[in-house]
Design a protein around this motif. Structure first.
Motif, PDB file in Angstrom:
ATOM      1  N   ALA C  20       0.838  -1.195   0.000  1.00 25.30           N
ATOM      2  CA  ALA C  20       0.000   0.000   0.000  1.00 25.30           C
ATOM      3  C   ALA C  20       0.877   1.250   0.000  1.00 25.30           C
ATOM      4  CB  ALA C  20      -0.910   0.004   1.221  1.00 25.30           C
ATOM      5  N   ALA C  21       0.392   2.278  -0.680  1.00 23.08           N
ATOM      6  CA  ALA C  21       1.209   3.476  -0.872  1.00 23.08           C
ATOM      7  C   ALA C  21       1.613   4.114   0.453  1.00 23.08           C
ATOM      8  CB  ALA C  21       0.452   4.481  -1.729  1.00 23.08           C
ATOM      9  N   SER C  22       0.769   3.957   1.492  1.00 26.40           N
ATOM     10  CA  SER C  22       1.093   4.578   2.779  1.00 26.40           C
ATOM     11  C   SER C  22       2.319   3.942   3.428  1.00 26.40           C
ATOM     12  CB  SER C  22      -0.123   4.485   3.710  1.00 26.40           C
ATOM     13  OG  SER C  22      -0.670   3.187   3.679  1.00 26.40           O
ATOM     14  N   ALA C  48       1.030   1.236  -4.631  1.00 23.83           N
ATOM     15  CA  ALA C  48      -0.180   1.869  -5.185  1.00 23.83           C
ATOM     16  C   ALA C  48      -1.244   1.761  -4.109  1.00 23.83           C
ATOM     17  CB  ALA C  48      -0.628   1.185  -6.458  1.00 23.83           C
ATOM     18  N   GLY C  49      -2.423   2.316  -4.383  1.00 24.51           N
ATOM     19  CA  GLY C  49      -3.533   2.129  -3.471  1.00 24.51           C
ATOM     20  C   GLY C  49      -3.846   0.637  -3.377  1.00 24.51           C
ATOM     21  N   SER C  50      -4.315   0.201  -2.204  1.00 24.33           N
ATOM     22  CA  SER C  50      -4.509  -1.238  -2.002  1.00 24.33           C
ATOM     23  C   SER C  50      -5.447  -1.837  -3.044  1.00 24.33           C
ATOM     24  CB  SER C  50      -5.063  -1.502  -0.598  1.00 24.33           C
ATOM     25  OG  SER C  50      -4.220  -0.910   0.362  1.00 24.33           O
ATOM     26  N   ALA C  69      -3.505  -2.106   3.049  1.00 27.39           N
ATOM     27  CA  ALA C  69      -3.781  -1.100   4.066  1.00 27.39           C
ATOM     28  C   ALA C  69      -5.106  -1.367   4.760  1.00 27.39           C
ATOM     29  CB  ALA C  69      -3.777   0.292   3.463  1.00 27.39           C
ATOM     30  N   TYR C 197      -3.530  -3.555   9.130  1.00 27.67           N
ATOM     31  CA  TYR C 197      -2.769  -3.786   7.895  1.00 27.67           C
ATOM     32  C   TYR C 197      -2.360  -5.258   7.818  1.00 27.67           C
ATOM     33  CZ  TYR C 197      -1.929   1.146   6.659  1.00 27.67           C
ATOM     34  OH  TYR C 197      -2.062   2.442   6.265  1.00 27.67           O
TER      35      TYR C 197
END
Ligand SMILES: Nc1ncnc2c1ncn2[C@@H]1O[C@H](COP(=O)(O)OP(=O)(O)OP(=O)(O)O)[C@@H](O)[C@H]1O
Ligand SMILES: Nc1ncnc2c1ncn2[C@@H]1O[C@H](COP(=O)(O)OP(=O)(O)OP(=O)(O)O)[C@@H](O)[C@H]1O
Ligand code: MOO
Ligand SMILES: [Mg+2]
Ligand SMILES: [Mg+2]
Lengths: 211, 237, 235, 237, 211
Positions: C20-22, C48-50, C69, C197
């Motif tokens: 995930a990007a975070s 990238a986004g999940s 995420a 997560y």
């Protein structure tokens, strides 16, 4: 090459028919809008007639029945070159490149084509424009170059649409003499409003009726 | 924007390994995509401008589609075609070719979104150039190939060039389709916009600094390739 | 496999991690450390986004490890048969309120967000942080009327850091990452809407052992320490 | 793509309240943005094509910038200008005008990203139309305004129209700048691409179905407004 | 309006000077490339000379010193109308709209301008083209329309660049007669290669040297 022509272009109310022996020049005259440029366009392959038939030395250029079906040979395979009523010089090429265009297209090498183009420009007293762009030519100068470009194609049949209209008085006499030499033995059609052009260049005359 | 970034950290940031890798990847892929756009777009524009056939409007709409698709949706569509399980992808897979998540995928995504720019620009140029010169060249004995090479294309060169610049710019900025279709792997698929996106998650100021790099590259490319200004209106013959 | 290598030339091996990007900063550092501990292993990170990552996995992206995420997206991966074994939770994230520096609207609690004229931005309920925000609303009996319902936490943060919004409901990690640009106002009931997560090895992995080792490393003390620096909570 | 959506649920989905609100908002804002692009882009294109001044290249680069900026970065740039604390925004705020989170912000974002399309297309058309007709019209007694209205603009109408279509399409597909700058609230700022993006989080198939709606609208607009096919090459005078 | 002209355009190697009394017509002749069109362009305001001075009835059109500084009045405020060497009909307007263009620009209402345009088309025997687009005209037809458009402007000074070149023989006689009538009392400059045009239309002649 002998030439036969018969065509009907009803959208323009044009209809014409003629025959021309090998090596002779036909002069076409007639009022504005009579169909002179139209006939040249059909012969050159730029306009498709509703019906008609045209041949050069027995070879068919187009042969379309009343429904518009039949043979139609594209312009580049006709051996017919048109000098149009407007000079239409290729704006992205120099004068020399314009004149060398046809020799190059016939497969001549770059420098051979240049030499040939230079010769034609010389014949038309236009060598000093060789490196200019067409946009930097006067009306009469552009016309001379367009004539050189058509002559340099050395086609079987040459079509000239008012070749001398914007040329100055002295130039007219000079170019008429040149054309007499060039057209000798070549099949050609010349459109002109000038009786002197027709008288000196053409052996036969087609007088179109006007409206 | 400039105010938010101080200069020393700016330099360190844009010369970091990941930034340089992203910049280099972006330049390479955008250049490749532009070449592909020219190669694919020129015939398409010719077909649209110089012939008429049933379904022409539909073809034009299809080519313009990527313009209107949100890039993410475009990326999904590409996955459905070129992905491992995709229409084309599964056959490529059998042949041992896997496209998704490679640099090739980046190029495909960029080409997909940039192609319409080239086609639209070139089609307009072709239409306004008209066919008179082409016809005349044919009566001088030039076959279709020669006419295309020596008359048609040179006449529309300004249109082709401006289309190519737009395509390059659009490729350079491509983000959504790349992320979805090609993923985000440093040096392989993570182009500068993706790097910026990632930076924004964690360090918004760094993202702004990187954006400035992208902007500078774009200004350089677009500015340098702009049509030379003609002298003001002069001359009627 | 990674085995069989003597001290002879190391076999080059790639471990592909979809995260995930975070997780960008923490995983980039941790991957570097993992590579040092495993010579010859090259960790490739795809961020990238999940939900984007799940889509990519479903479409056949080659990967060894997936770190999501949220649990919903991991569930999608599990349902699609992509996951090898059970996912495990390696970090948590708590909702909090981010306000622009100086707290111009004077927010002190979640309830304050419902006040007149407060420009509040949240995640839309269809994305994980939005679902969590909704739960807090239920618990506190507060009904927010947000000026925007974003599709990603990043976009909520963007509105706060730029001063467009007076407050945004985000994760603690986002506040940590933003540094001085924002201030945090804690939500008293935040433990009620914990975000987990999960991480898992993938079926498509060529080397399940190595994938396992990476997951263990993330869940180990060094991994947890680095994640805590970013503001993540322990599982 | 079609295969993934079955028809009955498709209809229910695209006629849901949120979808319809998004579609209607998208159509309204894209139309408004297109009008704005024409109003702003026409003078810009005229300045670029018809005059030459120092800094012209730079101006062109600046106008083309949104093409190359990843839309998200474009959105950030807009925030710095029109945002509450932005260069212009803080003065607007004082005057009681708040743009943030309004439909106006959506229109600004769309206009920002779409303007280059109009300017590039129109500038090319203006250059290839040349200035001969304009000069001649002036000798017939027409002042600059009349020349512009009766000669210049009608001559480049095809270029203007195709530029406007591109701008409309780009506005319709705009996603990143809108999300960053305007936010995402049903009926106010959540356009169709934003709705699609949200749907994808929970129901990818639904997102695909909505994308198809967007595609259909785009095909309709682009297809209908395509230049009429001219008859094949005919006529040399 | 009396006319004075003196200008130097070194890029084209053109330099000329003349004066013309109110209501008179100057004929300019000379070989191709002599600078005839260039002079008309400078008078009309489409070309900026390196230096020179031009006036109409005492009103300055341009007055530029050797450094190119000074007065230069834009074309639409000169009261000078040019019929260029190429017809340059506005392609997006019909023939009637082309001819009505100048009256409309002078502020006439739509239908008054139409009526005026119709009259000019009648004078030039071109009414039957009124609704056509320029692209559907023959070379000579386009020229007639271009002439009608220039005449319909009824300017203080009229500049005609080879007005009759592509016109047919009968048309030339007819149009020459028309021009004699129209130019009576009007200040005009006519460029032509045809000695008959100059002889019948012009009271004064400027003969440019050629190269
Ligand atoms: N697209 C077109 N291009 C040229 N002429 C057209 C077109 N459409 C219709 N016409 C008409 O066709 C007729 C024949 O035109 P053409 O150009 O062949 O005449 P022309 O004999 O060459 O006249 P000119 O001496 O004026 O050049 C004219 O009445 C003209 O108005
Ligand atoms: N952009 C240009 N347009 C026209 N002529 C140019 C240009 N640049 C240079 N010239 C040259 O300027 C000179 C004068 O040209 P001009 O058109 O005035 O001649 P002209 O007397 O009208 O000739 P013609 O009888 O052939 O129309 C020519 O030698 C021409 O080659
Ligand atoms: O990057 Mo995430 O999956 O939106 O937190
Ligand atoms: Mg003709
Ligand atoms: Mg001239």
């Amino acid at each position: 090459m002998s030439l036969t022509f018969r065509a009907r272009i009803p959208e323009r109310e044009v209809e014409a028919e003629f025959e021309l022996g090998q090596g002779r020049t036909l002069g076409i005259t007639g009022p504005n809008g009579a169909g002179k440029s139209t006939i040249l366009g059909v012969l050159a392959g730029l306009l498709i007639p509703a019906s008609g038939r045209g041949t050069v030395g027995g070879r068919v250029l187009f042969d379309l029945d009343d429904a518009g079906r039949g043979t139609w040979v594209p312009p580049h395979r006709r051996g017919v070159t048109l000098m149009a009523q407007r000079p239409l010089l290729f704006p992205h090429l120099t004068v020399l490149e314009n004149v060398a265009f046809a020799p190059r297209s016939r497969g001549l090498g770059r420098s051979a084509a240049r030499d040939k183009a230079m010769q034609w420009l010389e014949d038309l007293s236009a060598t000093r424009f060789a490196d200019r762009r067409p946009e930097a030519l006067s009306g009469g100068q552009a016309q001379r170059v367009a004539l050189a470009r058509a002559l340099a194609a050395e086609p079987e049949v040459l079509l000239l649409d008012e070749p001398l209209a914007p040329v100055d008085a002295g130039g007219k006499t000079e170019l008429r003499e040149l054309l007499v030499r060039v057209l000798a033995g070549r099949t050609a059609v010349v459109v002109s409003h000038d009786p002197q052009d027709v008288g000196e260049l053409a052996q036969e005359v087609l007088e179109l009726g006007g409206r | 924007m400039l105010l938010r970034v101080d200069l020393s950290s700016f330099w360190g940031l844009i010369t970091s390994e990941s930034s340089l890798a992203a910049l280099w990847l972006s330049l390479r892929t955008a250049a490749t995509s532009t070449v592909l756009c020219v190669l694919l777009g020129t015939p398409l524009a010719l077909v649209l401008a110089r012939s008429s056939f049933p379904g022409q409007r539909f073809l034009r709409s299809l080519i313009l589609l990527p313009l209107v698709l949100p890039p993410v949706v475009g990326g999904i569509a590409l996955l459905h075609v070129y992905g491992r399980a995709g229409l084309l992808g599964q056959h490529l897979e059998v042949m041992g070719l896997s496209i998704a998540f490679t640099t090739t995928a980046v190029v495909i995504a960029q080409t997909f979104v940039s192609l319409p720019f080239l086609v639209v620009g070139l089609e307009g140029a072709l239409r306004s150039a008209g066919t008179q010169y082409e016809g005349l060249a044919a009566t001088l004995g030039a076959g279709p190939g020669t006419v295309l090479r020596r008359i048609t294309l040179p006449l529309v060169l300004p249109g082709l060039a401006s289309g190519a610049v737009l395509a390059f710019a659009r490729s350079l900025g491509e983000f959504g389709a790349t992320l979805t279709f090609a993923g985000s792997l440093q040096g392989v698929t993570r182009t500068l916009p993706l790097e910026i996106y990632l930076q924004r998650e964690t360090d918004p100021d760094a993202a702004v600094a990187l954006s400035l790099v992208l902007v500078a590259v774009a200004i350089a490319v677009v500015g340098l390739s702009a049509p030379r200004a003609r002298a003001a209106a002069r001359g009627v013959r | 496999g990674s085995g069989g290598g003597d001290d002879a030339t190391e076999e080059e091996q790639t471990l592909s991690v979809f995260a995930a990007a975070s997780l960008t900063d923490s995983f980039e550092d941790l991957a570097g450390e993992f590579e040092e501990q495993h010579p010859g292993v090259d960790v490739e990170l795809n961020f990238a986004g999940s939900s984007t990552l799940v889509t990519q996995l479903q479409d056949g992206a080659p990967a060894d490890v997936f770190a999501s995420a949220d649990e919903a997206n991991m569930d999608k991966a599990v349902d699609a048969g992509l996951v090898n074994g059970e996912p495990s939770i390696f970090a948590t994230n708590l909702l909090t309120i981010a306000v622009p520096a100086g707290n111009p609207a004077g927010i002190t609690s979640f309830e304050d967000l419902a006040g007149e004229g407060v420009n509040v931005v949240v995640c839309e309920q269809r994305v994980p942080c939005g679902a969590a925000t909704e739960r807090i609303e239920e618990i506190t009996g507060t009904t927010l009327s947000p000026v925007s319902e974003e599709s990603a936490v990043t976009d909520v943060m963007g509105k706060v850091t730029s001063g467009q919004a007076d407050a945004g409901v985000v994760y603690k990690t986002d506040v940590t990452a933003a540094g001085d640009a924002v201030e945090e106002v804690e939500i008293a009931q935040t433990e009620e809407a914990i975000n987990r997560y999960p991480i898992a090895a993938l079926e498509s992995s060529a080397d399940a052992d190595l994938a396992r080792e990476f997951i263990d490393f993330i869940q180990g003390s060094r991994g947890q320490e680095r994640l805590a620096e970013e503001g993540f909570g322990a599982p």
